[in-house]
Motif scaffolding. Structure first.
Motif, PDB file in Angstrom:
ATOM      1  N   TYR A 101       0.892  -1.224  -0.155  1.00 35.77           N
ATOM      2  CA  TYR A 101      -0.039  -0.130  -0.008  1.00 35.77           C
ATOM      3  C   TYR A 101       0.964   1.337   0.152  1.00 35.77           C
ATOM      4  CZ  TYR A 101      -4.528  -2.009   0.669  1.00 35.77           C
ATOM      5  OH  TYR A 101      -5.808  -2.704   0.698  1.00 35.77           O
ATOM      6  N   VAL A 102       1.983   1.375   0.997  1.00 38.38           N
ATOM      7  CA  VAL A 102       2.981   2.441   0.722  1.00 38.38           C
ATOM      8  C   VAL A 102       3.477   2.646  -0.439  1.00 38.38           C
ATOM      9  CG1 VAL A 102       5.275   3.250   1.940  1.00 38.38           C
ATOM     10  CG2 VAL A 102       3.212   2.196   3.327  1.00 38.38           C
ATOM     11  N   SER A 103       3.890   1.639  -0.960  1.00 40.24           N
ATOM     12  CA  SER A 103       4.509   1.815  -2.447  1.00 40.24           C
ATOM     13  C   SER A 103       3.568   2.297  -3.463  1.00 40.24           C
ATOM     14  CB  SER A 103       5.081   0.349  -2.993  1.00 40.24           C
ATOM     15  OG  SER A 103       6.037  -0.141  -2.011  1.00 40.24           O
ATOM     16  N   ARG A 104       2.301   1.819  -3.541  1.00 37.63           N
ATOM     17  CA  ARG A 104       1.293   2.128  -4.464  1.00 37.63           C
ATOM     18  C   ARG A 104       1.225   3.793  -4.175  1.00 37.63           C
ATOM     19  NH1 ARG A 104       0.805   1.803  -8.550  1.00 37.63           N
ATOM     20  NH2 ARG A 104       0.915  -0.324  -8.309  1.00 37.63           N
ATOM     21  N   LEU A 105       1.019   4.140  -2.893  1.00 41.70           N
ATOM     22  CA  LEU A 105       0.759   5.798  -2.833  1.00 41.70           C
ATOM     23  C   LEU A 105       2.162   6.527  -3.079  1.00 41.70           C
ATOM     24  CD1 LEU A 105      -0.727   6.098   0.901  1.00 41.70           C
ATOM     25  CD2 LEU A 105      -1.838   6.451  -1.629  1.00 41.70           C
ATOM     26  N   GLU A 106       3.496   5.825  -2.966  1.00 46.72           N
ATOM     27  CA  GLU A 106       4.602   6.673  -3.613  1.00 46.72           C
ATOM     28  C   GLU A 106       4.670   6.635  -4.901  1.00 46.72           C
ATOM     29  OE1 GLU A 106       8.454   5.608  -1.455  1.00 46.72           O
ATOM     30  OE2 GLU A 106       7.385   3.721  -1.308  1.00 46.72           O
ATOM     31  N   ALA A 107       3.916   5.670  -5.706  1.00 44.06           N
ATOM     32  CA  ALA A 107       4.148   5.592  -7.105  1.00 44.06           C
ATOM     33  C   ALA A 107       3.077   6.771  -7.688  1.00 44.06           C
ATOM     34  CB  ALA A 107       3.863   4.134  -7.640  1.00 44.06           C
ATOM     35  N   ASN A 108       1.853   6.561  -6.910  1.00 53.76           N
ATOM     36  CA  ASN A 108       0.936   7.238  -7.534  1.00 53.76           C
ATOM     37  C   ASN A 108       0.607   8.950  -7.057  1.00 53.76           C
ATOM     38  OD1 ASN A 108      -0.102   5.131  -8.820  1.00 53.76           O
ATOM     39  ND2 ASN A 108      -1.624   4.745  -7.578  1.00 53.76           N
ATOM     40  N   PHE A 109       1.436   9.276  -6.109  1.00 55.56           N
ATOM     41  CA  PHE A 109       1.300  10.578  -5.478  1.00 55.56           C
ATOM     42  C   PHE A 109       2.770  11.163  -5.498  1.00 55.56           C
ATOM     43  CE2 PHE A 109      -2.478   8.505  -4.020  1.00 55.56           C
ATOM     44  CZ  PHE A 109      -3.348   9.522  -4.439  1.00 55.56           C
ATOM     45  N   SER A 110       2.777  12.543  -5.714  1.00 54.96           N
ATOM     46  CA  SER A 110       4.024  13.327  -5.452  1.00 54.96           C
ATOM     47  C   SER A 110       4.373  13.518  -3.720  1.00 54.96           C
ATOM     48  CB  SER A 110       4.037  14.700  -6.289  1.00 54.96           C
ATOM     49  OG  SER A 110       2.940  15.654  -5.704  1.00 54.96           O
ATOM     50  N   GLU A 111       5.282  14.225  -3.606  1.00 56.73           N
ATOM     51  CA  GLU A 111       5.430  14.537  -2.269  1.00 56.73           C
ATOM     52  C   GLU A 111       4.468  15.354  -1.623  1.00 56.73           C
ATOM     53  OE1 GLU A 111       9.431  15.176  -0.441  1.00 56.73           O
ATOM     54  OE2 GLU A 111      10.101  13.827  -2.004  1.00 56.73           O
TER      55      GLU A 111
END
Length: 168
Positions: A101-111
């Protein structure tokens, strides 16, 4: 009076000598303080914080009730049903999938987007919405259990037909 003038002159000289030293020390410390910054959170840390703040892990584990409802077919929250739900959460729960889940958010959203989501998730109105959603899920448990069990029973008895193109 002479002692007073001498004392005043001595204080003035000491101040004149020490003031630049004190000022320099204060300026140097000011520079050091401005160089110390709060560590910037990594994108991964931000993503994890968003998930924690939104309570996604709790929701993930809570949704194992769907599996219990299908498997048991008893819409009550008996001791066995509660045990089974907790067991499923323990052996197949959030801790096993959180990094994905963390990786998915990292991939789909900018900082920046993750920071905005984190700020949004901390707002009282958002927290109220999330609590309301979980409460609604729990309150519909009995009805959902009956519906899921009936769907599973209908499938097993042939009332729900699998489309032929799926069996190829």
């Amino acid at each position: 009076m002479k002692n007073f003038k001498s004392s005043l002159l001595l204080i003035a000289c000491i101040s004149w000598i020490t003031f630049p030293v004190i000022a320099t020390y204060a300026d140097n410390n000011q520079d050091e303080r401005s160089q110390i910054t709060t560590p910037i959170k990594s994108k991964r840390q931000l993503a994890r914080e968003v998930l924690v703040e939104l309570g996604i892990g709790r929701q993930y584990d809570l949704y194992f009730w769907n599996s219990v409802d299908i498997a048991v077919g008893n819409p009550s929250r008996s001791k066995f049903n509660v045990w089974l739900q907790k067991t499923l959460a323990r052996v197949a729960g959030w801790k096993y999938v959180e990094s994905q889940y963390v990786s998915r958010l990292e991939a789909n959203f900018s900082e920046l987007e993750l920071q905005e989501l984190l700020e949004l998730s901390k707002r009282p109105l958002m927290k109220k919405l999330l609590r309301s959603e979980i409460q609604a899920y729990e309150e519909t448990g009995e009805k959902r259990a009956k519906l899921l069990y009936q769907a599973w029973d209908d499938y097993n008895s042939g009332k729900i037909v699998i489309p032929s193109n799926l069996m190829k």
